[in-house]
Design a protein around this motif. Structure first.
Motif, short mmCIF file in Angstrom:
data_model
loop_
_atom_site.label_atom_id
_atom_site.label_comp_id
_atom_site.label_asym_id
_atom_site.label_seq_id
_atom_site.Cartn_x
_atom_site.Cartn_y
_atom_site.Cartn_z
N SER A 63 0.79 -1.23 0.00
CA SER A 63 0.00 0.00 0.00
C SER A 63 0.83 1.28 0.00
N SER B 271 2.06 -9.46 3.21
CA SER B 271 2.24 -10.10 1.91
C SER B 271 3.12 -11.34 2.06
N ASP C 161 0.94 -13.92 3.42
CA ASP C 161 0.00 -14.36 2.36
C ASP C 161 0.70 -15.35 1.44
N1 UDP Z 1 -3.30 -6.28 -0.40
C1 UDP Z 1 -4.48 -6.55 -1.07
N2 UDP Z 1 -4.54 -6.29 -2.40
C2 UDP Z 1 -3.50 -5.82 -3.12
C3 UDP Z 1 -2.28 -5.55 -2.44
C4 UDP Z 1 -2.21 -5.81 -1.07
O1 UDP Z 1 -5.45 -7.01 -0.46
O2 UDP Z 1 -3.65 -5.61 -4.33
C5 UDP Z 1 -3.26 -6.48 1.07
C6 UDP Z 1 -2.37 -7.61 1.54
O3 UDP Z 1 -3.09 -8.83 1.58
C7 UDP Z 1 -1.95 -7.13 2.91
C8 UDP Z 1 -1.90 -5.61 2.78
O4 UDP Z 1 -2.69 -5.30 1.64
O5 UDP Z 1 -2.94 -7.46 3.87
C9 UDP Z 1 -0.50 -5.07 2.57
O6 UDP Z 1 0.25 -5.24 3.72
P1 UDP Z 1 1.81 -5.52 3.70
O7 UDP Z 1 2.26 -5.71 5.10
O8 UDP Z 1 2.12 -6.63 2.77
O9 UDP Z 1 2.44 -4.23 3.04
P2 UDP Z 1 2.30 -2.64 3.33
O10 UDP Z 1 1.13 -2.17 2.56
O11 UDP Z 1 2.13 -2.47 4.82
O12 UDP Z 1 3.57 -2.10 2.81
#
Ligand code: UDP
Length: 454
Positions: free
Chosen positions: A280, A357, A360
């Motif tokens: 994000s 991620s 996931d």
């Molecule tokens: N996510 C999602 N769709 C996308 C990209 C990311 O649902 O297209 C979700 C992912 O499953 C996770 C979150 O967004 O729950 C991103 O968190 P992460 O800790 O990986 O990264 P950050 O956004 O904090 O850098």
């Protein structure tokens, strides 16, 4: 005894709201009622991403909000400003919210428990004041929490000064079973200016002190993933992987999920698609964006690529290079990521390695191509490539760019590596065993629920 009424408080960022929402659903499945407190700003984003498709009345997780103290036009990506504002205004607003809920319906609906993000651990002071059971949840790796818990030692050892700035250059290890950490890649050192870095460092250091107000530290990890961090910080109770429950619709997304990518995936051969997503926050430099587009094209494989509208740091859209056709790929603004990674067409995950991620990916047995951007993502990459050995990293060229040829080379190398693929599958089984009926994380979660219900 009435239902346990638990207040859940995430830090206002996507990678915190999502895992805390998944935890909330788990609490609901264990008989709790949950009140989920977003900042007003994020609350509106979540509602707008759901496009009016949910009624808030009577849903298992009640969504409410309090202000973060910033004005409507203020830049919430200025983390130091956001944090300073939150600490100034949110504690009293949160206390008022709880007092208000407790006084409703003759007190029959009182808040009995609170689970707050470690980065909102100031809320434990309010929990104590109002005699509510409080716990923290760690939405990043436990290695990060171990790092923050060891800040005084790192200062004493002369690795950093008392404002978090590096004294010695280079890497250090908190314990032999943990990844090397680079002193210049600390979660606070990635922010733009020294003053922001200092503010964020002191907030994290203070947050860990607040976190010690409770003995209950639950974490989205497992014992096999982080044995070193968990033995260094025995207080942490691993309950991961905290999976999205198929029974519930996600109520935490800041962007609208594009489900058309799932039917597109249905049409691709098994184990063929490169899934490309950077979470994000990640912002791309235009040259690097161009190389990534051309690199994906050069692989000659299907790809699903998440390009957020704001992924170049402004509302003007990224320019795709003229040579880029994108015929083999699908580009979307946001996916239902856990569902994507579960899909049999996925071959690998080109990821920024945010902890969610990472979880996931590993809990679906998907091998990684690691492209960390900032903060804890470098440690997550070290776990993936050096510890668990389920992925590969990229080399930058002399201009500091990951070239299209490097991308093609690493995709081929990864997808031709049967050992990495085999380890990824084994790792998935091992991790998922933790949340089987008698798995370790299940036992830990039950222990936590027992305490919450006592
Ligand atoms: N996510 C999602 N769709 C996308 C990209 C990311 O649902 O297209 C979700 C992912 O499953 C996770 C979150 O967004 O729950 C991103 O968190 P992460 O800790 O990986 O990264 P950050 O956004 O904090 O850098």
């Amino acid at each position: 005894m009435g239902l346990n009424h638990v207040l859940v408080l995430p830090f206002p960022a996507q990678g915190h709201v999502n895992p805390l929402m998944h935890l909330s659903h788990k609490l609901v499945q264990h008989g709790c009622k949950v009140i989920f407190v977003n900042t007003e700003f994020n609350h509106k984003r979540v509602l707008s991403a759901m496009n009016g498709k949910v009624t808030l009345d009577g849903s298992e997780v009640e969504l409410v909000s309090i202000a973060d103290g910033l004005g409507p036009e203020d830049d919430r990506s200025d983390m130091a400003a956001l944090i300073s504002s939150m600490v100034r205004t949110m504690p009293s607003d949160l206390e008022m919210l709880i007092r208000d809920i407790n006084s409703r319906d003759g007190g029959s609906n009182r808040i009995t428990g609170m689970v707050c993000d470690t980065y909102m651990a100031w809320a434990l002071e309010i929990a104590q004041k109002l005699a509510i059971k409080g716990a923290i949840i760690i939405p990043s790796s436990s290695a990060m929490l171990a790092l923050e818990d060891n800040i005084p030692k790192l200062i004493e050892d002369g690795i950093m000064d008392s404002d978090g700035f590096p004294i010695k250059k280079g890497k250090f290890q908190l314990s032999p079973k943990m990844p090397n950490m680079n002193i210049t890649d600390m979660p606070w050192s990635c922010f733009s200016d020294a003053s922001s870095q200092k503010t964020i460092f002191h907030y994290l250091a203070r947050s860990i002190q607040w976190s010690h107000l409770t003995d209950w530290w639950i974490s989205n990890t497992t014992i096999e993933l982080e044995p070193g961090a968990l033995s260094l910080c025995p207080k942490i109770l691993p309950i991961g992987p905290i999976k999205e429950s198929p029974k519930f619709r996600s109520l935490g997304q800041f962007w609208q999920e594009d489900h058309s990518c799932l039917s597109w995936l249905d049409q691709q051969p098994p184990c063929s698609v490169i899934y490309v997503a950077f979470g994000s926050f990640t912002i791309f430099d235009p040259n690097q964006f161009k190389e990534l587009a051309l690199g994906l094209e050069l692989t000659n494989r299907p790809f699903l690529w998440v390009v957020r509208d704001d992924s170049n740091g402004s509302v003007t859209k990224h320019k795709y290079p003229n040579e880029f056709q994108g015929t083999k790929g699908k580009i979307v603004k946001w996916t239902p990521q856990p569902m994507v990674l579960k899909h049999p067409s996925i071959a690998c995950f080109l990821s920024h390695c945010g902890w969610n991620s990472t979880m996931d990916g590993v809990s679906n047995g998907v091998p990684f191509l690691c492209w960390p951007y900032f903060a804890d993502q470098f440690v997550d990459k070290a776990y993936i490539c050096d510890f668990w050995k389920v992925g590969l990293g990229f080399e930058e060229d002399e201009k500091g760019i990951i070239s299209r040829w490097e991308i093609k080379k690493k995709v081929e190398q990864l997808l031709g590596d049967e050992e990495i693929k085999g380890r990824s599958k084994k790792m998935k089984d091992m991790i998922m065993n933790n949340i089987a009926k008698d798995g370790k994380s299940t036992q830990n979660f039950n222990k936590f629920m027992k305490w919450l219900n006592e």
